[in-house]
Design an enzyme around this catalytic site. Structure first.
Site, PDB file in Angstrom:
ATOM      1  N   ASN A 125       2.113  -5.161  -3.177  1.00 43.63           N
ATOM      2  CA  ASN A 125       0.702  -5.448  -2.906  1.00 43.63           C
ATOM      3  C   ASN A 125      -0.060  -4.151  -2.620  1.00 43.63           C
ATOM      4  O   ASN A 125       0.419  -3.309  -1.856  1.00 43.63           O
ATOM      5  CB  ASN A 125       0.626  -6.365  -1.672  1.00 43.63           C
ATOM      6  CG  ASN A 125      -0.729  -6.989  -1.429  1.00 43.63           C
ATOM      7  OD1 ASN A 125      -1.294  -7.613  -2.316  1.00 43.63           O
ATOM      8  ND2 ASN A 125      -1.237  -6.835  -0.212  1.00 43.63           N
ATOM      9  N   GLU A 157      -6.386 -10.526  -1.450  1.00 42.87           N
ATOM     10  CA  GLU A 157      -7.223 -10.295  -0.259  1.00 42.87           C
ATOM     11  C   GLU A 157      -8.686 -10.170  -0.647  1.00 42.87           C
ATOM     12  O   GLU A 157      -9.413  -9.310  -0.136  1.00 42.87           O
ATOM     13  CB  GLU A 157      -6.778  -9.020   0.484  1.00 42.87           C
ATOM     14  CG  GLU A 157      -5.306  -8.999   0.852  1.00 42.87           C
ATOM     15  CD  GLU A 157      -4.874  -7.752   1.617  1.00 42.87           C
ATOM     16  OE1 GLU A 157      -5.740  -6.985   2.070  1.00 42.87           O
ATOM     17  OE2 GLU A 157      -3.654  -7.558   1.761  1.00 42.87           O
ATOM     18  N   HIS A 162     -10.456  -5.720  -2.529  1.00 40.93           N
ATOM     19  CA  HIS A 162     -11.544  -5.484  -1.566  1.00 40.93           C
ATOM     20  C   HIS A 162     -12.616  -4.679  -2.294  1.00 40.93           C
ATOM     21  O   HIS A 162     -12.436  -3.477  -2.533  1.00 40.93           O
ATOM     22  CB  HIS A 162     -11.035  -4.684  -0.361  1.00 40.93           C
ATOM     23  CG  HIS A 162     -10.031  -5.432   0.462  1.00 40.93           C
ATOM     24  ND1 HIS A 162     -10.366  -6.551   1.195  1.00 40.93           N
ATOM     25  CD2 HIS A 162      -8.717  -5.229   0.669  1.00 40.93           C
ATOM     26  CE1 HIS A 162      -9.281  -6.996   1.818  1.00 40.93           C
ATOM     27  NE2 HIS A 162      -8.270  -6.216   1.517  1.00 40.93           N
ATOM     28  N   GLU A 199       0.798  -1.234   0.000  1.00 44.58           N
ATOM     29  CA  GLU A 199       0.000   0.000   0.000  1.00 44.58           C
ATOM     30  C   GLU A 199       0.833   1.287   0.000  1.00 44.58           C
ATOM     31  O   GLU A 199       0.569   2.213   0.761  1.00 44.58           O
ATOM     32  CB  GLU A 199      -0.961  -0.002   1.203  1.00 44.58           C
ATOM     33  CG  GLU A 199      -1.879  -1.202   1.201  1.00 44.58           C
ATOM     34  CD  GLU A 199      -2.790  -1.291   2.425  1.00 44.58           C
ATOM     35  OE1 GLU A 199      -2.768  -0.388   3.271  1.00 44.58           O
ATOM     36  OE2 GLU A 199      -3.533  -2.280   2.522  1.00 44.58           O
ATOM     37  N   ASP A 204     -12.449  -9.891  -1.166  1.00 47.11           N
ATOM     38  CA  ASP A 204     -13.783  -9.954  -0.558  1.00 47.11           C
ATOM     39  C   ASP A 204     -14.680  -8.986  -1.312  1.00 47.11           C
ATOM     40  O   ASP A 204     -14.206  -8.011  -1.907  1.00 47.11           O
ATOM     41  CB  ASP A 204     -13.785  -9.702   0.960  1.00 47.11           C
ATOM     42  CG  ASP A 204     -13.062  -8.443   1.409  1.00 47.11           C
ATOM     43  OD1 ASP A 204     -12.923  -7.485   0.613  1.00 47.11           O
ATOM     44  OD2 ASP A 204     -12.650  -8.398   2.584  1.00 47.11           O
TER      45      ASP A 204
HETATM   46  O1  G3I Z   1      -6.009  -8.242  18.860  1.00 45.67           O
HETATM   47  C1  G3I Z   1      -6.460  -6.974  19.351  1.00 45.67           C
HETATM   48  C2  G3I Z   1      -7.275  -7.133  20.592  1.00 45.67           C
HETATM   49  O2  G3I Z   1      -6.475  -7.671  21.612  1.00 45.67           O
HETATM   50  C3  G3I Z   1      -7.848  -5.768  20.982  1.00 45.67           C
HETATM   51  O3  G3I Z   1      -8.693  -5.914  22.081  1.00 45.67           O
HETATM   52  C4  G3I Z   1      -8.625  -5.172  19.829  1.00 45.67           C
HETATM   53  C5  G3I Z   1      -9.155  -3.768  20.170  1.00 45.67           C
HETATM   54  O4  G3I Z   1      -9.133  -2.925  19.063  1.00 45.67           O
HETATM   55  O5  G3I Z   1      -7.771  -5.064  18.714  1.00 45.67           O
HETATM   56  C6  G3I Z   1      -7.261  -6.313  18.272  1.00 45.67           C
HETATM   57  O6  G3I Z   1      -6.419  -6.076  17.169  1.00 45.67           O
HETATM   58  C7  G3I Z   1      -7.071  -5.803  15.949  1.00 45.67           C
HETATM   59  C8  G3I Z   1      -6.613  -6.825  14.926  1.00 45.67           C
HETATM   60  O7  G3I Z   1      -7.161  -6.503  13.662  1.00 45.67           O
HETATM   61  C9  G3I Z   1      -7.037  -8.246  15.269  1.00 45.67           C
HETATM   62  O8  G3I Z   1      -8.427  -8.357  15.257  1.00 45.67           O
HETATM   63  C10 G3I Z   1      -6.696  -4.411  15.520  1.00 45.67           C
HETATM   64  O9  G3I Z   1      -7.236  -3.460  16.405  1.00 45.67           O
HETATM   65  C11 G3I Z   1      -7.201  -4.141  14.124  1.00 45.67           C
HETATM   66  O10 G3I Z   1      -6.675  -2.901  13.681  1.00 45.67           O
HETATM   67  C12 G3I Z   1      -6.736  -5.229  13.195  1.00 45.67           C
HETATM   68  O11 G3I Z   1      -7.322  -5.007  11.918  1.00 45.67           O
HETATM   69  C13 G3I Z   1      -6.673  -5.622  10.843  1.00 45.67           C
HETATM   70  C14 G3I Z   1      -6.300  -4.562   9.837  1.00 45.67           C
HETATM   71  O12 G3I Z   1      -5.717  -5.179   8.695  1.00 45.67           O
HETATM   72  C15 G3I Z   1      -5.317  -3.562  10.407  1.00 45.67           C
HETATM   73  O13 G3I Z   1      -4.834  -2.711   9.422  1.00 45.67           O
HETATM   74  C16 G3I Z   1      -7.604  -6.645  10.228  1.00 45.67           C
HETATM   75  O14 G3I Z   1      -7.804  -7.744  11.142  1.00 45.67           O
HETATM   76  C17 G3I Z   1      -7.024  -7.181   8.927  1.00 45.67           C
HETATM   77  O15 G3I Z   1      -7.985  -7.966   8.249  1.00 45.67           O
HETATM   78  C18 G3I Z   1      -6.644  -6.022   8.039  1.00 45.67           C
HETATM   79  O16 G3I Z   1      -6.060  -6.552   6.860  1.00 45.67           O
HETATM   80  C19 G3I Z   1      -5.681  -5.569   5.889  1.00 45.67           C
HETATM   81  C20 G3I Z   1      -4.424  -6.086   5.222  1.00 45.67           C
HETATM   82  O17 G3I Z   1      -3.421  -6.349   6.168  1.00 45.67           O
HETATM   83  C21 G3I Z   1      -3.923  -5.092   4.172  1.00 45.67           C
HETATM   84  N1  G3I Z   1      -4.959  -4.747   3.228  1.00 45.67           N
HETATM   85  C22 G3I Z   1      -6.224  -4.310   3.819  1.00 45.67           C
HETATM   86  C23 G3I Z   1      -6.750  -5.336   4.800  1.00 45.67           C
HETATM   87  C24 G3I Z   1      -8.119  -4.939   5.344  1.00 45.67           C
HETATM   88  O18 G3I Z   1      -8.051  -3.751   6.087  1.00 45.67           O
END
Ligand code: G3I
Length: 305
Positions: free
Chosen positions: A169, A235, A206, A127, A237
């Site tokens: 990516n 990725e 996405h 990105e 969806d």
């Molecule tokens: O694990 C913690 C948890 O302990 C806490 O209580 C909670 C509170 O916010 O957060 C949890 O972490 C989160 C994590 O996902 C696991 O669920 C983060 O806040 C959250 O920011 C994180 O989001 C991820 C996101 O990337 C961050 O940028 C998504 O799961 C993940 O699917 C997403 O994936 C991205 C790719 O890496 C890049 N392309 C876009 C894609 C979708 O946004």
């Protein structure tokens, strides 16, 4: 063939999914994972904040759980992601200049070296291009270390794991007419012309109503492939439901199957309830793990290709 992986293998491709380590104890989730997919991406566990929480102290436990599960099941792994402006550990977020450049390169080297030999393809840089109509790089602390930060990251990754394919990516790079797509295309063209080591381009894919599957998707994938790189849907969806969603999934799979260098497709989660999208139903299985219409359309088009 009766599963996504087996159907994709008929044309030498893979069909993967993002996996979260904390769901590997969920038997419904693991059952679908083991049955349907032959490529795995860690959804968060191999990112910069997860793998280097303190500078110089690396943490691979969660990433290893995913990589070991995949390899024990005979599946391959896409590495995600070595260098990114987002999900940086706190210590890195306010760094700049040569100290940041050095820290980024050390991160790339250490993580790619640790997983050396176990990764099919790495998202080396994620990105780095701006949204909108500029076609320019995204402003970030990494970009401010100098425009050559991306090629420096690729060279470090190649040195650390010469057997892994190295990908750039990004998202919203699916529509050929978008400035962001053109910006990434020109970078890949430049890298190939100067011998910067790049092997593949990942299209996150996405999609939603504001960013629909483009009718020229095949053109985009083919034009990138013509630069001499593999292309992958990394990725996928698609927001929506029912036959509309199923048709859009079908279009994406058809676009990949029509490009010989499109080596595989990864969906960004298994069940709708596993999706990063807080609401919505963008994936191939419902919350209970039942196959949706979109699943059937993807399986059918893989079997026909
Ligand atoms: O694990 C913690 C948890 O302990 C806490 O209580 C909670 C509170 O916010 O957060 C949890 O972490 C989160 C994590 O996902 C696991 O669920 C983060 O806040 C959250 O920011 C994180 O989001 C991820 C996101 O990337 C961050 O940028 C998504 O799961 C993940 O699917 C997403 O994936 C991205 C790719 O890496 C890049 N392309 C876009 C894609 C979708 O946004």
């Amino acid at each position: 063939a009766a599963t996504l992986a087996a159907a994709a293998q008929q044309s030498g491709r893979y069909f993967g999914t993002a996996v979260a380590a904390n769901k590997l104890g969920d038997s419904t989730y693991v059952g679908i994972l083991n049955r349907e997919f032959d490529m795995v991406t860690a959804e968060n566990e191999m990112k910069m904040d997860a793998t280097e929480p303190n500078q110089g102290q690396f943490s691979f436990g969660s990433g290893d759980r995913i990589v070991n599960h995949a390899r024990n099941q005979g599946k391959r792994v896409r590495g995600h992601a070595l260098a990114w402006h987002s999900q940086q550990p706190g210590w890195m977020q306010n760094m700049s200049g040569s100290a940041l450049r050095q820290a980024m390169l050390n991160h790339v080297t250490q993580v790619a070296s640790y997983y050396r030999g176990k990764i099919y393809a790495w998202d080396v840089v994620n990105e780095a291009y701006a949204d909108g109509t500029s076609g320019a790089r995204r402003d970030s602390n990494l970009q401010r270390t100098g425009n050559d930060w991306i090629e420096a990251a690729f060279r470090a990754a190649r040195a650390a794991d010469p057997g892994a394919k190295l990908c750039y990516n990004d998202y919203n790079t699916d529509n050929w007419s978008h400035a962001k797509t053109q910006g990434v295309y020109r970078m890949v063209q430049d890298f190939k012309s100067r011998g910067v080591p790049i092997d593949c381009v990942g299209f996150q894919a996405h999609f939603n109503s504001g960013n629909p599957v483009p009718s020229n998707y095949h053109t985009t994938l083919q034009n990138f492939a013509n630069l001499g790189v593999d292309v992958q849907i990394t990725e996928l969806d698609i927001e929506g439901s029912g036959s509309t969603q199923a048709q859009q999934y079908q279009g994406v799979v058809q676009a990949c199957l029509a490009v010989s260098r499109c080596t595989g497709i990864t969906v960004w989660g298994i069940r709708d309830s596993d999706s990063w999208r807080a609401s919505g139903t963008p994936l191939l299985f419902d919350n209970y793990g039942n196959k949706k219409a979109a699943y059937t359309s993807v399986l059918n088009v893989l079997n026909s290709g």
